[in-house]
Design an enzyme around this catalytic site. Structure first.
Site, PDB file in Angstrom:
ATOM      1  N   ARG A  35       0.847  -1.197   0.000  1.00 32.47           N
ATOM      2  CA  ARG A  35       0.000   0.000   0.000  1.00 32.47           C
ATOM      3  C   ARG A  35       0.879   1.242   0.000  1.00 32.47           C
ATOM      4  O   ARG A  35       1.818   1.348   0.803  1.00 32.47           O
ATOM      5  CB  ARG A  35      -0.903   0.000   1.230  1.00 32.47           C
ATOM      6  N   ARG A  76     -11.008  19.933   8.690  1.00 26.19           N
ATOM      7  CA  ARG A  76     -10.290  20.455   9.849  1.00 26.19           C
ATOM      8  C   ARG A  76     -10.792  21.846  10.218  1.00 26.19           C
ATOM      9  O   ARG A  76     -11.251  22.594   9.349  1.00 26.19           O
ATOM     10  CB  ARG A  76      -8.780  20.528   9.568  1.00 26.19           C
ATOM     11  N   LYS A 218     -13.304   2.226   1.051  1.00 30.93           N
ATOM     12  CA  LYS A 218     -12.990   2.178   2.475  1.00 30.93           C
ATOM     13  C   LYS A 218     -14.242   2.542   3.272  1.00 30.93           C
ATOM     14  O   LYS A 218     -14.803   3.621   3.096  1.00 30.93           O
ATOM     15  CB  LYS A 218     -11.852   3.148   2.788  1.00 30.93           C
ATOM     16  N   THR A 276      -6.212  -1.396  10.139  1.00 34.61           N
ATOM     17  CA  THR A 276      -6.004  -0.398  11.191  1.00 34.61           C
ATOM     18  C   THR A 276      -5.736  -1.030  12.561  1.00 34.61           C
ATOM     19  O   THR A 276      -6.558  -1.782  13.080  1.00 34.61           O
ATOM     20  CB  THR A 276      -7.181   0.582  11.333  1.00 34.61           C
TER      21      THR A 276
END
Length: 479
Positions: A35, A76, A218, A276
């Site tokens: 990846r 953000r 994802k 993860t």
């Protein structure tokens, strides 16, 4: 190079693993594909990594897959006059379109799509959930919130929106530039699409990619779960991205969601990757925790196609050890006496197609007669996927004349991919399969194998024949 396990290992490359020698060590330790995280890799770095992976592939003689992971929209807050402010639960705090530095009462939110989409009652999670806000008022230019939990907020912290469906697509300008660069190399097999919320999010990337790469969705947003069957149907593969999913969903719900997604993908015949924090402690320690070993084991027991290492292999102190440990855990689980019953209990009912019927019959025959291997000829990769969907006890060898197909199938459970020319006739089909089974270490003279292919030979998507063959005494011909 034969793997003694069915589940595949996806290793992320980074500062600790960018040199060709290290990539080769990771591949030898068990990494089946790599990846490249476009959140951190420039286009030049990406191209360099691809060249190094392909050099390792040439040395090993095994097809290696490459996944480019697009960053996706990073939401953000703006900056504060004093970098950081302290807050108290119950107080009011506002996010708005005023570009002035923030203070203890407000901060700039440079995302008009959020200001327009958030409704009263929606939650806003800042800095991976360390600060939780609840909207009480919203007018399109500001969101007045109540602080639910947490005590501080600082510059440029991330914003998660578990209750809000954003109207914008998941591809940012950076993602489009990265995707163009990825496609220009013509050497990447998968593109991972971050923060998918709905099936429509796949449309733009599909239009740009035009089949040149596989699309891996994802799953890290609660909104994606509401239309997960449609998303799986339109995806080539799925990644259970437990990091962001664990921020926007209750942590205790993530294991159940992982199981649901794994089983849904298996039913659909789509590869599923569990990712993860699988061996997170190995970023700085040579051995994992017992809980991490159990976590990896659960993914293997569930029949996930691949398990992924992130920072463990990208920036950790023990990248090779992390890959070796993951491979060892997988091998041990697959030898467990309970493994066959657990994995086969989840087997999906085959669809009413010739390819599914052939794959089902091949597995049943191979297991009943205790054959050495299932050999499938596949050009597009579909036949290989169908064979893997059955999760047979015997090895599957996928023969393809197309190197891109073999590389893309490197993420699929149980497939040992070999690049070879298409068979010229039925005798060549059998002899070639027997020869490769012996040379790759899956059988010996006198063993039996089962072969599936399409007639006329070389016709993509036309799997309609199975053949049982004895490997001849010379190991080169079939009977």
């Amino acid at each position: 190079m034969r793997r003694n396990r069915k589940v595949k290992i996806l290793a992320t490359l980074g500062p600790a693993s960018s040199e060709e020698a290290m990539i080769q060590k990771l591949h030898e330790a068990g990494a089946d594909l790599f990846r490249i995280n476009m959140s951190h890799a420039s286009h030049d770095i990406m191209r360099t990594l691809i060249q190094r992976i392909r050099a390792v592939e040439a040395k090993s003689g095994r097809p290696i897959g490459i996944l480019a992971d697009l960053q996706g929209p990073k939401l953000r807050v703006g900056k504060f006059a004093n970098t950081k402010v302290m807050l108290k639960p119950g107080q009011t705090f506002t996010l708005d379109n005023n570009q002035e530095p923030g203070d203890e009462n407000r901060v700039f939110l440079p995302h008009p799509e959020i200001l327009e989409a958030v409704k009263p009652g929606h939650r806003l999670l800042i800095d991976d959930g360390k600060l939780a806000l609840k909207a009480v008022e919203s007018d399109g230019t500001r969101i007045v919130c109540t602080v639910v939990s947490g005590t501080s907020i600082s510059d440029r912290k991330g914003v998660s929106l578990p209750d809000t469906l954003l109207s914008v697509g998941v591809l940012t300008d950076k993602d489009r530039a990265d995707l163009d660069a990825v496609l220009a190399t013509d050497d990447v097999d998968w593109v991972a699409l971050s923060f998918v919320q709905r099936p429509e999010d796949l449309s733009e990337v599909r239009k740009i990619a035009r089949g040149r790469v596989g699309i891996m969705s994802k799953i890290e947003k609660p909104q994606a779960l509401e239309r997960i069957d449609e998303i799986i149907e339109l995806s080539d593969a799925v990644m259970v991205a437990r990091g962001d999913l664990g921020v926007e969903m209750p942590l205790e719900a993530v294991p159940g969601i992982q199981k649901q997604l794994t089983r849904a993908c298996r039913r659909a015949g789509k590869p599923v990757v569990v990712a993860t924090q699988m061996l997170e402690s190995m970023i700085s320690a040579p051995v994992p925790t017992r809980a991490e070993v159990s976590d990896v084991s659960i993914a293997v027991f569930e029949g996930a196609d691949a398990i992924m290492l992130s920072a463990e292999s990208a920036s950790g102190d023990y990248p090779v050890e992390a890959v070796s440990m993951m491979a060892s855990i997988a091998q041990t689980v697959e030898k467990d006496p309970y493994y066959p019953n657990i994995i086969y209990a989840q087997r999906a009912t085959p669809e009413a197609t010739g390819a599914d019927a052939i794959s089902l019959a091949s597995r049943q025959i191979a297991e009943t007669l205790k054959l050495s291997a299932i050999v499938t000829y596949t050009s597009s990769g579909t036949t290989g996927l169908r064979a893997a969907r059955e999760r047979p006890q015997v090895p599957i060898i996928a023969l393809s004349p197309i190197i891109k197909t073999a590389r893309r199938l490197s993420v699929v459970w149980g497939l040992h991919c070999v690049v070879t020319h298409d068979a010229t006739d039925l005798d060549d089909m059998v002899n070639r399969a027997c020869r490769i089974v012996v040379s790759e270490g899956f059988g010996k003279p006198g063993d039996r194998i089962i072969i599936s292919a399409g007639v006329p030979l070389g016709t993509p998507g036309a799997t309609n024949m199975i053949r049982i063959a004895y490997i001849g005494a010379d190991g080169q011909t079939g009977i």
